[in-house]
Design a protein around this motif. Sequence first.
Motif, short mmCIF file in Angstrom:
data_model
loop_
_atom_site.label_atom_id
_atom_site.label_comp_id
_atom_site.label_asym_id
_atom_site.label_seq_id
_atom_site.Cartn_x
_atom_site.Cartn_y
_atom_site.Cartn_z
N GLU A 238 23.75 -36.46 17.68
CA GLU A 238 23.34 -35.38 16.70
C GLU A 238 23.88 -35.80 15.26
O GLU A 238 22.77 -35.43 14.32
N ALA A 239 24.97 -35.82 14.95
CA ALA A 239 25.39 -35.98 13.45
C ALA A 239 24.88 -37.21 13.05
O ALA A 239 24.82 -37.32 11.63
N ARG A 240 24.53 -38.34 13.72
CA ARG A 240 23.89 -39.48 13.17
C ARG A 240 22.42 -39.60 12.89
O ARG A 240 21.87 -40.56 12.59
N GLY A 241 21.94 -38.52 13.55
CA GLY A 241 20.51 -38.44 13.59
C GLY A 241 19.81 -39.01 14.68
O GLY A 241 18.49 -39.48 14.84
N GLY A 242 20.68 -39.13 15.74
CA GLY A 242 19.95 -40.04 17.09
C GLY A 242 21.13 -40.86 17.59
O GLY A 242 22.27 -40.74 17.26
N THR A 243 20.98 -41.57 18.67
CA THR A 243 21.79 -42.02 19.50
C THR A 243 21.85 -43.37 19.27
O THR A 243 22.46 -44.21 20.18
N GLN A 244 21.05 -43.98 18.53
CA GLN A 244 21.00 -45.61 18.42
C GLN A 244 22.17 -46.26 17.93
O GLN A 244 22.41 -47.25 18.19
N GLY A 245 23.17 -45.60 17.11
CA GLY A 245 24.20 -46.12 16.79
C GLY A 245 25.42 -46.23 17.65
O GLY A 245 26.48 -46.90 17.66
N LEU A 246 25.33 -45.43 18.90
CA LEU A 246 26.26 -45.44 20.02
C LEU A 246 26.12 -46.53 20.93
O LEU A 246 25.22 -46.93 21.36
N HIS A 247 27.01 -47.30 21.19
CA HIS A 247 26.79 -48.55 22.03
C HIS A 247 28.00 -48.24 23.26
O HIS A 247 28.58 -49.38 23.86
N ARG A 248 28.39 -46.99 23.83
CA ARG A 248 29.19 -46.99 25.07
C ARG A 248 28.77 -46.27 26.11
O ARG A 248 27.44 -45.98 26.28
#
Length: 71
Positions: A61-71
């Motif tokens: 949510e802080a990044r505006g979506g989950t695209q940047g998470l790779h876990r």
Amino acid sequence: MTDLERVQGIKVHGIQHMDEGTAFILCMDPETGTTFAVHPGETIGTALGRVKSRYRQVMGEARGGTQGLHR
């Protein structure tokens, strides 16, 4: 870091007693720096999974979506 290494790295800070007689184990996740409570009847691994899920949600949510998470 594997999940087992992560669970082994959990630091236990103590026990939080509540007014109604309930007590929670307070732990700290070294990867996220998050302090969390292990609820009665819950394992540390289960509590950590709950914390990881919430952490990912908040970070997404802080990044505006989950695209940047790779876990």
